[in-house]
Each structure stands twice: as C-alpha cells, then as structure tokens.
Design a protein around this motif. Structure first.
Motif, PDB file in Angstrom:
ATOM      1  N   PRO A  26       0.757  -1.338   0.026  1.00  0.00           N
ATOM      2  CA  PRO A  26       0.012  -0.062   0.100  1.00  0.00           C
ATOM      3  C   PRO A  26       0.774   1.340  -0.114  1.00  0.00           C
ATOM      4  N   VAL A  27       1.706   1.390   0.769  1.00  0.00           N
ATOM      5  CA  VAL A  27       2.685   2.554   0.923  1.00  0.00           C
ATOM      6  C   VAL A  27       3.439   2.717  -0.236  1.00  0.00           C
ATOM      7  N   ARG A  28       4.095   1.602  -0.799  1.00  0.00           N
ATOM      8  CA  ARG A  28       4.749   1.621  -1.898  1.00  0.00           C
ATOM      9  C   ARG A  28       4.181   2.186  -3.154  1.00  0.00           C
ATOM     10  N   GLN A  29       3.078   1.761  -3.390  1.00  0.00           N
ATOM     11  CA  GLN A  29       1.875   2.527  -4.421  1.00  0.00           C
ATOM     12  C   GLN A  29       1.879   3.791  -4.485  1.00  0.00           C
ATOM     13  N   ALA A  30       1.831   4.313  -2.997  1.00  0.00           N
ATOM     14  CA  ALA A  30       1.494   5.619  -2.834  1.00  0.00           C
ATOM     15  C   ALA A  30       2.674   6.497  -2.813  1.00  0.00           C
ATOM     16  N   GLY A  31       3.888   5.723  -2.923  1.00  0.00           N
ATOM     17  CA  GLY A  31       5.096   6.579  -2.632  1.00  0.00           C
ATOM     18  C   GLY A  31       5.300   7.281  -1.471  1.00  0.00           C
ATOM     19  N   ILE A  32       4.905   6.530  -0.276  1.00  0.00           N
ATOM     20  CA  ILE A  32       5.382   6.982   1.088  1.00  0.00           C
ATOM     21  C   ILE A  32       6.233   5.950   1.679  1.00  0.00           C
ATOM     22  N   PRO A  33       7.559   6.929   2.076  1.00  0.00           N
ATOM     23  CA  PRO A  33       8.418   6.077   2.824  1.00  0.00           C
ATOM     24  C   PRO A  33       8.201   5.539   4.060  1.00  0.00           C
ATOM     25  N   ILE A  34       8.644   4.540   4.485  1.00  0.00           N
ATOM     26  CA  ILE A  34       8.432   3.873   5.772  1.00  0.00           C
ATOM     27  C   ILE A  34       9.964   4.222   6.564  1.00  0.00           C
ATOM     28  N   ASN A  35       9.838   4.536   7.853  1.00  0.00           N
ATOM     29  CA  ASN A  35      10.800   4.764   8.776  1.00  0.00           C
ATOM     30  C   ASN A  35      10.824   3.894   9.903  1.00  0.00           C
ATOM     31  N   ILE A  36      11.673   2.842   9.868  1.00  0.00           N
ATOM     32  CA  ILE A  36      11.807   1.757  11.140  1.00  0.00           C
ATOM     33  C   ILE A  36      12.542   2.296  12.216  1.00  0.00           C
ATOM     34  N   LYS A  37      11.920   2.681  13.603  1.00  0.00           N
ATOM     35  CA  LYS A  37      12.385   3.266  14.377  1.00  0.00           C
ATOM     36  C   LYS A  37      12.367   2.166  15.666  1.00  0.00           C
ATOM     37  N   ASN A  38      13.165   2.791  16.577  1.00  0.00           N
ATOM     38  CA  ASN A  38      13.290   1.937  17.853  1.00  0.00           C
ATOM     39  C   ASN A  38      12.760   2.689  19.050  1.00  0.00           C
ATOM     40  N   THR A  39      11.576   2.227  19.712  1.00  0.00           N
ATOM     41  CA  THR A  39      10.863   2.942  20.811  1.00  0.00           C
ATOM     42  C   THR A  39      11.893   3.256  21.860  1.00  0.00           C
ATOM     43  N   ASN A  40      12.869   2.142  22.186  1.00  0.00           N
ATOM     44  CA  ASN A  40      13.783   2.390  23.344  1.00  0.00           C
ATOM     45  C   ASN A  40      14.941   3.123  23.070  1.00  0.00           C
ATOM     46  N   VAL A  41      15.033   3.606  21.793  1.00  0.00           N
ATOM     47  CA  VAL A  41      16.160   4.742  21.420  1.00  0.00           C
ATOM     48  C   VAL A  41      15.471   5.550  20.308  1.00  0.00           C
ATOM     49  N   PRO A  42      14.741   6.546  20.886  1.00  0.00           N
ATOM     50  CA  PRO A  42      13.863   7.346  19.649  1.00  0.00           C
ATOM     51  C   PRO A  42      15.019   8.057  18.714  1.00  0.00           C
ATOM     52  N   SER A  43      15.970   8.379  19.446  1.00  0.00           N
ATOM     53  CA  SER A  43      16.877   9.571  18.924  1.00  0.00           C
ATOM     54  C   SER A  43      17.466   8.800  17.665  1.00  0.00           C
ATOM     55  N   ASP A  44      17.464   7.470  17.574  1.00  0.00           N
ATOM     56  CA  ASP A  44      18.237   6.681  16.488  1.00  0.00           C
ATOM     57  C   ASP A  44      17.534   7.011  15.394  1.00  0.00           C
ATOM     58  N   PRO A  45      18.228   7.339  14.189  1.00  0.00           N
ATOM     59  CA  PRO A  45      17.551   7.708  12.878  1.00  0.00           C
ATOM     60  C   PRO A  45      16.742   6.307  12.413  1.00  0.00           C
ATOM     61  N   GLY A  46      17.198   5.155  12.689  1.00  0.00           N
ATOM     62  CA  GLY A  46      16.580   4.083  12.286  1.00  0.00           C
ATOM     63  C   GLY A  46      16.953   3.684  10.621  1.00  0.00           C
ATOM     64  N   THR A  47      16.139   3.108   9.977  1.00  0.00           N
ATOM     65  CA  THR A  47      16.304   2.606   8.557  1.00  0.00           C
ATOM     66  C   THR A  47      15.014   3.352   7.722  1.00  0.00           C
ATOM     67  N   MET A  48      15.585   4.101   6.754  1.00  0.00           N
ATOM     68  CA  MET A  48      14.390   4.784   5.904  1.00  0.00           C
ATOM     69  C   MET A  48      14.269   3.786   4.676  1.00  0.00           C
ATOM     70  N   ILE A  49      12.913   3.481   4.414  1.00  0.00           N
ATOM     71  CA  ILE A  49      12.634   2.757   3.091  1.00  0.00           C
ATOM     72  C   ILE A  49      11.972   3.690   2.229  1.00  0.00           C
ATOM     73  N   VAL A  50      12.602   3.531   1.084  1.00  0.00           N
ATOM     74  CA  VAL A  50      12.244   4.754   0.068  1.00  0.00           C
ATOM     75  C   VAL A  50      11.674   4.120  -0.996  1.00  0.00           C
ATOM     76  N   PRO A  51      10.724   4.633  -1.862  1.00  0.00           N
ATOM     77  CA  PRO A  51      10.438   4.319  -3.052  1.00  0.00           C
ATOM     78  C   PRO A  51      11.616   4.163  -4.156  1.00  0.00           C
ATOM     79  N   GLU A  52      12.197   5.084  -4.324  1.00  0.00           N
ATOM     80  CA  GLU A  52      13.473   5.324  -5.144  1.00  0.00           C
ATOM     81  C   GLU A  52      14.615   5.628  -4.412  1.00  0.00           C
TER      82      GLU A  52
END
Ligand code: ASP
Length: 439
Positions: free
Chosen positions: A252-278
C-alpha cells in the motif's frame, strides 16, 4: 497540517513503562496524528504475547473447556497497564462482553483481534485521541481475501472526520460482520493502509530494533545499520529471511510513494532505517545494502546432449514441477545443462517420482538432486554504478575457500545470488561482509 502515521509493535506497548515512552514519542511531533497499536507483546524473553494468550484461551473456550484462569491473566495484562499509568479508566464492560462472546464461540480471529482492540482503547484514552474500531474501516471479502478498495474509501472518509485517532492493527471485518485478522504480524499492514488513506508523508514503524542491519547479527558481530533502502532491495532481502516488517505491509505505501521509517521505541533518537520508493537524487548508496541468505535448498541438475537446440526442453521440465506443485527459486542454465533451485522441503515424499518423471518427459541423460545448499543474496542498488561487484563477491568467497555451486544475477543488477554448501553458510556471509563493509 502534514500527517505521519505511527505504528507501534507489541514490545513497544507491552507494559505501562512502554506506554509512557510511546506517548512521549507521539506528543513530541504534532504531525503524528494517526496511531496504530499492536497487542501487548513480551515484557521479557520468556513472557507470552497477549495474542498467543488469546489464541490459547479461545482454543479452550471452543472445546467447551474452562478458560477463566487464562482469561483472568489476559485481563490482568490490561488492568496492570491502566493501574500503573494511574488512569481513571475501566475495561470491565468490554471484558464482560468478550467473555460471553468466547462462550458463544465467536471465532478464533475475533478472539485474537481483542488484543489490539483493547490496547487501542487504552492508548486512545491515555493520549486523548479518538478511537476508530478497525472493524468499521478495514474490510475483507466473503472468500477471506482483503477488500482493498472498500477499505481505502472507508478509511479515507473516516480519517477525514478525526484530527487525531488510534486505529487498532491486525483485524477488520467480513461482509457478515464477523471479525477477520491478517496473518501474524499484521498490524504492520494496517499501519500501511492507514498511511495511504491519510495521505501521510511518512509511515513510522516503531519496534524494538533500530531498523535493518547489513547482515544478521547472529552471524556478523555488530553489523552496520542500513540507513536507507529501496522497496525493491527490501523485497529481495526479506525473501531471504531478513524480516522486521510484514511482507504485505509494503504494497500500500509503496503504491502511494510513502517512505517507511523503522524506528526504535527504546532509542527514539536513533534515525533507524528509511525505506524509500526510489533511490532519489544525491543518493550516496554503498555498493552493497545488505547480505542475507537461507539454508534448505536443493539443486535439481539436468544434463542432455544438445539441450540448447531442443525447443521446449525447459518447458517440459517446468511442467513436471507444476504438476507436482513444486515452485522453483532460480533457474541458471548452461549449454547442455540446466540447474533448478528448489526448497528441499517441497520435495518431501516425491523425490524419486520427480526424477523419474523428468527423465521420462525430457529423455535427459542425467537427472540428479544435490541437497544441503544455502543461497546467499548480495543486494544493493549501488551495484548499478559499481563495476566488478560480482567479481569482488566471488573472490571473497574463493578467498575463504568456499566453492560456488550456482550463480544467478537478475537483469535488475540489484542482486547477486550464490548457491553454496550449507556448511559454509556463515563463513560466506562473513567473508562478503568483510569485503564490502570491512571488519
Ligand atoms: N498481535 C498480532 C501478532 O502477534 C499482530 C501484530 O502484532 O502485528 O501477530
């Protein structure tokens, strides 16, 4: 105002202390307007997820056995959270209703879905957000398949009526009004659907790890984090078993071109991984984004003189596989040889038959099976720009004394797959990691 949709996994909402972290994260950014919670997960290693407790409880109820003890334990998980948060809130009526629904055999999916439903109720009250029951906005068809169109419309309409809301993950409803869930881990899917319907700029998926790692930490000590990964790369890596996110959550998000950011609740300042369309402008992608692999494959090896001139040879082989319901993973071929990689599991109980049929149908000179194969995928959008990636990967394997049984590189140039003996699996991953990423 821009919208971010935030989904919190079970470990992020396992107890009152986790609820407090979650609330702080949500309140820190006013754009975090729609929240999708999972059911309370494990608080410690040997703990049981509420979803599993509910399945067990319902299993007893469906048999007509006594389930009060287990039910009381589920109840205590929620009551404990309410109490420790110091909330003036009660789920008494909800629990009375759910208990009688269990007695009336309301269904396994209904039972499991209450985990998210109740957690959503508490979270909405705690945040002061509206509560939207997913049964009114997520829909399945009579045959159990997901009804994408109706869900999208209903969700969009409903969200437009709420400035801020909590929508429990994992379930929706059927045309006959019964509850149905997605497969396990399905709150990720709900989050993705909500993000698309809300026209979100970002779908944040909060969990207990800081995103994806370049390699499995059980194999490579302290692997680097992946900062940015495209949807296509992620798909290649998850196929090899690198799972953080439910597979169906991507579409669904890929279709709409929305990135997903995987984040850590226990270390919120960590940038995590960004999943991007292109990969996008100015992408400073490394050659390799990730390395993953899986054991448990077999190579079906076929030889026949002049195979390359025989029109329809491959078709005959694949027809036999189709008749036996064996799906194949890779199909690298030589001039007079063909190798087909299949999951060893799929051959169970039909190995001899399969060989016999292929021989009979193709008149091949030799048909054999080699078991104990592991596949390793080296994935990276950076490969397109870097010459000699395959050579580097293979010489790393050669340097570690690992024999390569099969090579496959898709035309997308995003992925190199090597088949090796299972005994060398861990060494192979470590040597490729060292070559591209370093010690
Ligand atoms: N609670 C469900 C499960 O344990 C769904 C989810 O957490 O996403 O699978």
């Amino acid at each position: 105002m821009l919208v971010k949709v935030v989904k919190f996994g079970g470990s992020s909402l396992a107890d009152a202390a986790q609820f407090q972290k979650v609330a702080a994260i949500i309140k820190a950014d006013p754009e975090r307007r729609y929240v999708v919670p999972s059911a309370p997960g494990k608080r410690f290693r040997e703990d049981t997820k509420v979803t599993d407790m509910l399945y067990a409880c319902y299993e007893r109820a469906a048999r007509g056995a006594e389930f009060d003890g287990l039910f009381a334990q589920v109840r205590e998980r929620y009551d404990g959270i309410i109490r420790e948060l110091g909330m003036d809130y009660s789920l008494d009526r909800e629990f009375a209703h759910i208990q009688s629904a269990f007695v009336n055999k309301s269904g396994r999916d209904y039972a499991a879905s209450r985990g998210e439903y109740l957690n959503g109720k508490i979270l909405a009250a705690y945040l002061g957000y509206d509560f939207i029951d997913a049964a009114r906005v997520v829909f399945f068809n009579d045959d159990g398949s997901f009804n994408d169109e109706l869900t999208h419309q209903s969700l969009r309409d409903e969200l437009s009526r709420h400035e801020r809301a909590v929508i429990p993950g994992f379930y929706g409803s059927m045309p006959n009004d019964t509850i149905k869930t997605f497969s396990r881990g399905g709150s990720d899917v709900t989050g993705s659907l909500v993000a698309r319907a809300a026209g979100a700029v970002l779908y944040e998926n909060w969990t207990d790890v800081s995103g994806f790692l370049v390699a499995d930490p059980r194999i490579v000590p302290n692997p680097k984090q992946i900062k940015r990964i495209t949807y296509r790369e992620l798909r290649e890596l998850s196929y090899m078993g690198a799972t953080v996110l439910h597979e169906d959550a991507i579409f669904p998000v890929r279709q709409a071109g929305i990135p997903i950011n995987i984040k850590n609740t226990n270390v919120p300042s960590d940038p995590g991984t960004m999943i991007v369309p292109e990969s996008g402008e100015g992408d400073d992608a490394q050659t390799i984004t990730g390395i993953a692999g899986k054991k448990g494959f077999s190579i079906l090896h076929i030889e026949k003189d002049m195979m390359n001139q025989e029109i329809g040879f491959g078709l005959k082989v694949l027809e036999v596989l189709e008749e036996r319901e064996i799906s194949f993973e890779h199909l690298p071929s030589g001039i007079d040889t063909m190798s087909i990689v299949v999951a060893t599991e799929a051959l169970e109980g039909q190995r001899e038959e399969l060989l016999r049929w292929i021989k009979r149908r193709t008149k091949a000179d030799l048909v054999e099976l080699h078991d104990g194969i592991a596949l390793i995928a080296v994935v990276g959008r950076g490969m397109l720009k870097a010459v000699g990636t395959a050579a580097r990967a293979f010489s790393a394997l050669a340097g570690a004394g690992i024999n390569i049984r099969m090579i496959d590189q898709g035309s997308s140039e995003l992925n190199i797959i090597a088949g090796i003996d299972e005994d060398h699996f861990e060494d192979a991953i470590r040597s490729i990691y060292k070559e591209f990423i370093g010690e």
